[in-house]
Motif scaffolding. Sequence first.
Motif, PDB file in Angstrom:
ATOM      1  N   GLU A  89      11.200 -27.020  17.170  1.00  0.00           N
ATOM      2  CA  GLU A  89      10.871 -25.847  17.981  1.00  0.00           C
ATOM      3  C   GLU A  89       9.954 -24.873  17.237  1.00  0.00           C
ATOM      4  O   GLU A  89       9.314 -24.025  17.858  1.00  0.00           O
ATOM      5  CB  GLU A  89      12.149 -25.122  18.399  1.00  0.00           C
ATOM      6  CG  GLU A  89      13.059 -25.932  19.304  1.00  0.00           C
ATOM      7  CD  GLU A  89      14.289 -25.146  19.697  1.00  0.00           C
ATOM      8  OE1 GLU A  89      14.303 -23.916  19.488  1.00  0.00           O
ATOM      9  OE2 GLU A  89      15.233 -25.753  20.212  1.00  0.00           O
ATOM     10  N   PHE A  90       9.918 -24.973  15.911  1.00  0.00           N
ATOM     11  CA  PHE A  90       9.124 -24.033  15.116  1.00  0.00           C
ATOM     12  C   PHE A  90       8.011 -24.756  14.360  1.00  0.00           C
ATOM     13  O   PHE A  90       7.595 -24.329  13.290  1.00  0.00           O
ATOM     14  CB  PHE A  90      10.023 -23.289  14.125  1.00  0.00           C
ATOM     15  CG  PHE A  90      11.083 -22.455  14.777  1.00  0.00           C
ATOM     16  CD1 PHE A  90      10.840 -21.130  15.105  1.00  0.00           C
ATOM     17  CD2 PHE A  90      12.327 -22.994  15.083  1.00  0.00           C
ATOM     18  CE1 PHE A  90      11.815 -20.360  15.710  1.00  0.00           C
ATOM     19  CE2 PHE A  90      13.308 -22.233  15.697  1.00  0.00           C
ATOM     20  CZ  PHE A  90      13.048 -20.908  16.010  1.00  0.00           C
ATOM     21  N   ARG A  92       4.789 -25.068  14.612  1.00  0.00           N
ATOM     22  CA  ARG A  92       3.501 -24.454  14.284  1.00  0.00           C
ATOM     23  C   ARG A  92       3.639 -23.169  13.473  1.00  0.00           C
ATOM     24  O   ARG A  92       2.668 -22.466  13.217  1.00  0.00           O
ATOM     25  CB  ARG A  92       2.737 -24.132  15.565  1.00  0.00           C
ATOM     26  CG  ARG A  92       1.704 -25.163  15.936  1.00  0.00           C
ATOM     27  CD  ARG A  92       0.593 -25.248  14.938  1.00  0.00           C
ATOM     28  NE  ARG A  92      -0.119 -23.985  14.794  1.00  0.00           N
ATOM     29  CZ  ARG A  92      -0.653 -23.568  13.683  1.00  0.00           C
ATOM     30  NH1 ARG A  92      -0.540 -24.255  12.578  1.00  0.00           N
ATOM     31  NH2 ARG A  92      -1.302 -22.419  13.633  1.00  0.00           N
ATOM     32  N   THR A 332      -2.201 -18.427  19.845  1.00  0.00           N
ATOM     33  CA  THR A 332      -1.277 -18.916  20.870  1.00  0.00           C
ATOM     34  C   THR A 332       0.145 -18.502  20.504  1.00  0.00           C
ATOM     35  O   THR A 332       0.428 -18.164  19.345  1.00  0.00           O
ATOM     36  CB  THR A 332      -1.341 -20.448  20.975  1.00  0.00           C
ATOM     37  OG1 THR A 332      -0.777 -21.032  19.782  1.00  0.00           O
ATOM     38  CG2 THR A 332      -2.782 -20.926  21.124  1.00  0.00           C
ATOM     39  N   SER A 334       2.689 -20.206  19.883  1.00  0.00           N
ATOM     40  CA  SER A 334       3.294 -21.052  18.849  1.00  0.00           C
ATOM     41  C   SER A 334       2.650 -20.871  17.489  1.00  0.00           C
ATOM     42  O   SER A 334       3.070 -21.489  16.516  1.00  0.00           O
ATOM     43  CB  SER A 334       3.200 -22.528  19.265  1.00  0.00           C
ATOM     44  OG  SER A 334       1.847 -22.927  19.396  1.00  0.00           O
TER      45      SER A 334
END
Length: 444
Positions: A89-90, A92, A332, A334
């Motif tokens: 989920e993390f 980037r 973005t 992310s």
Amino acid sequence: MITQRGLRPEDRPLIASLLASVPAFSDEERAVALELVDVQLAQPSADGYRFVLSVCGEASPALAGYLCYGRTPMTRSTYDLYWIATSPEFARLDVARGLVSTMEREIAREGGGLVRVETGSRERHGAVRFYDALQFTRAAVIPDFYEPGDDLLIFTKRVGALRASAAPPEASRAAPAPPESPAPADAPALYDAAFGYRDYVAERDFLLACARRFGARPVQRVLSWACGPARHLEAFAELGVGCAGADGSAAMIAYAERTAAARGAGAGIRFSCAELDERPDVPPVDLSFVSLSAIHQLATPAALERHLRLAASLLLPGGVHVIEATHPADLTPSGVNRTEWTELRGDQSIDARFRIHIERAAPDRVVPVSLEVVCSARRNGGAPRELSSIRQESTWHIPDLAGWRRVAERVPELALVATLGDFNVDVPFEHAAAWRLILVLKRL
């Protein structure tokens, strides 16, 4: 906001859940990783295993990633990186790089040493590319160690003793010698202190490597655009390279001249007060560069084109121009679009916050950015007293790679010969571990 801390008893289920979310890990690997957690929780005062956790949120924290390392038994200053895992989920947010950076900083505080890590040669974890990108050295290979076709790779990296303190998590290199302590209302000195975590010698060597790999002439003279405190130029001056620095701030130029002279490098640096789209009063050079995303101050493609034309006019044939730009993905949700860090200078604390306000970005990739730097006197048991500060908001233009190519194509004197993703000539922008966009242009 992601913060880092040590291991707590309530973290075990978070780590178990994170490990379960990574498909590349086998059940056996997950069990081994949790065994290390249990050993440390059972003996929290022991020094066998050390944990660094990256956590997002406070009320209901989410574990973005964690790292486990420790001293190698029967060695004087060698450390093993036992385990590192990050949540998909993390992906980037550069969590893994930040974890390794923190480990290296802690090792540096203890006097430095050798870091060793073992991994398989198959790319199911992306580990090989990751350690290559972080400039680990492939020290040994044992063929077919895990199974036929899956070799054991041993990576090592030398970590030097810390000479300054507390770089931000994104910085993966040891800090240079600290700059002078900032005085109240001295914005250039405060800026210098806030960005003191940069390893200017390593970045100088990277720039020289770009000239060797992509250029066609020896580097005898360099130009730093938006040179700021001129720390890169001081590093070049140590090698006897002729140096020129341009900056749009007369106050910054005066500060750079003063501090360079105080360290014995002033005689080898020629300064000129000029913005990025103005021609500085300097002779032609073999290598020029714009660092620390300063290029984004040019808020239109036309301004970028003017800068490239000026850079081309000051480069000798075969010379290169290197631009350290922000990764386009940071525009973005992310991406890494906000950063906080602290520098400690004696009894002073320099707290910095940088943010790209992506929620206010325009369709043409023009976006507001803000920087806040506060220098405070630290007091034991009392509230800190603010001594000086910088609070500013400006507008940046952050092109994607296609946008950069379009601008470069309009300057026929330059050829875009490389797009890199790190301060490493072997890490392309397309690399999975890329966290910057570094453009190398050659004068034809």
